[in-house]
Enzyme design. Sequence first.
Site, short mmCIF file in Angstrom:
data_model
loop_
_atom_site.label_atom_id
_atom_site.label_comp_id
_atom_site.label_asym_id
_atom_site.label_seq_id
_atom_site.Cartn_x
_atom_site.Cartn_y
_atom_site.Cartn_z
CB CYS A 85 11.60 -46.90 14.09
SG CYS A 85 13.21 -47.90 13.81
CG HIS A 146 8.51 -48.15 10.73
ND1 HIS A 146 9.62 -48.27 11.41
CD2 HIS A 146 7.61 -49.11 10.74
CE1 HIS A 146 9.56 -49.62 11.81
NE2 HIS A 146 8.41 -49.89 11.38
#
Length: 588
Positions: A85, A146
């Site tokens: 990610c 994130h």
Amino acid sequence: MKSNALVQKLASSLIIVHLAMTRAVQGGPNSTLAQRPNIVIFIADDLGIGDVGCFGNDTIRTPNIDRIARDGAKLTHNLAAEAICTPSRSALMTGRYPIRSGMATNYPVRIIMHTSAPSGLPSNETTIAEAAKIMGYDTALIGKWHLGVHCGMFDLFCHHPLRQGFDYYYGTPLTNLRDFGGHRKQNTYGIAFPFMYRILVSMVICGFVLSCLLWKYDVCSKMLSLFLLIVLVIPPAYVYISHSNLTLINSMIMRNYDIVEQPIDFGHVTQNLINEGVNFLEREKQADKPFLLVMSWLQVHTVLHASERFQGKSRHGPYGDNVEEMDWSVGEIMNALKRLGLLDNTLVYFTSDNGGHLEEREGEHQGGGWNGIFRGGKSQGGQDGGIRMPTVAMWKGHIEPKTVITVPTSHMDIMPTLLGLWDQPLPNDRVLDGKNIYPLLTGQDDTPPHRFMFHYCGADIHSARYVPDTEGDVFKVYYATPNWVAGRYTCSSFVCFCGGTSVIRHATPLLYNIGRDPAEVRPLDTTDPDNQRIVELVNEAVKVHQQSVETVPPQLTPLNQLPLPCLQHCCNFPYCNCRDTTQRSISK
Ligand SMILES: *[C@@H]1O[C@H](CO)[C@@H](O)[C@H](O)[C@H]1NC(C)=O
């Protein structure tokens, strides 16, 4: 630290001035060449290319993603810059390999794991949102970010979406984690690093016993025993306790800078994200401005949390339910665009951040996605299963319906493509690794935009791709491959790591023609002179690329990854518990 932040700010303002100046000179948005469509980018989390109907799945229902492909283009060879990610999203946002931003690391933890850790996408990077703002766009990020929150005590929120070009933000600053789930709750660190946990516990026990003995037998002064107790016991205990309580410190939804929900209510979160997206579109309908909306779903990452109406509906257990709900969410946003009459002038791009997580189990069922015929998966940087993304794009009047693009493209192409649309020059103070794919999408020019692509696992290049002039050929050279368990494309740990015993290094690189052999079952003979030349060509390209990578401050060091109490968010202190009441009234 301080001077660093200053330099970053300066660099950031320089590029903004640069863009603004070129805009003034060239007419920018008013120039006849420039186009300013609305832009909607959907990012799914951990969705594999084999999970989606239009990429060949016949048992999972993804009609809404399929419809985008039917009305626009399907990109069958679109690659993420990393198979995990944080670095993958960094590249998507900036158009640059994560290593250029300090977002790639050879430490085992390659993603940001705490909202209160002082690491994230540096301020001197220009995101697509910052570029869009310069072009007069309204911008919003709904969902997962994130890419960090704070730089430190004296530079709060420096990595936050609102400081990286977004006008509006609603979502989780971190990611969905197994720890957050009700009955399927599991500690991510516990399953990913069982060894580290044992060491920490041993350190606490040994430190405690040692200082007690010293105290009891008066070996040295009592003060020294006390001092040893503090020094030996508290740090490992702190790491252990904080890493075992990820729900308390990370499960939160923020609206702009405020925490509005803690912990995340998974029964409602998808609907809330949709509401926020639709509300933004409705506001934009009133404003006479183009917009960039990034809808970054929490699905289909574990913990799998389909809302009630999707539970048990698919043929693939909780994982399939999550894929189907995520697809439905895409449809809800698409319907809103249509209802508001915005769709015709909107460029839509759907993708995933990395491939399906093959090591995930959900009881009897698979817990992660399916990467079709491609080898490997999430966290395996050099493998197509980890980086080949189910990507579709549409823009009425520009992209012909049912277009299929088979040449290699990248998430990093988004930034230069947008700059191209806006008739903006590429920045001259930094390398952009993406290419403008507008000519490719619109059928004006089908030349492959990338000649070489480099596939990182952490800060190392594990493989590289070479696109020759001969149509249909795409060569892939491997310098390292994951140390898979026999007969499978999975590692024995919870995720594959990028070094140590997780990886097999190849002194003689392996070569495949992934264009003709997408499953990579027929390695080419590298003693053959023609093949040897290909490997040498790629080696040379790797060298040139590595020389172009400047050394920047690393973001993901173990020290930067430590959660700091002074940066910890908590709503309704000391309860750290709150509910988003506005959402309830929106969702009825
Ligand atoms: C469709 O997706 C499911 C869920 O990931 C997977 O188990 C199945 O094998 C896929 N089917 C095909 C034909 O790819």
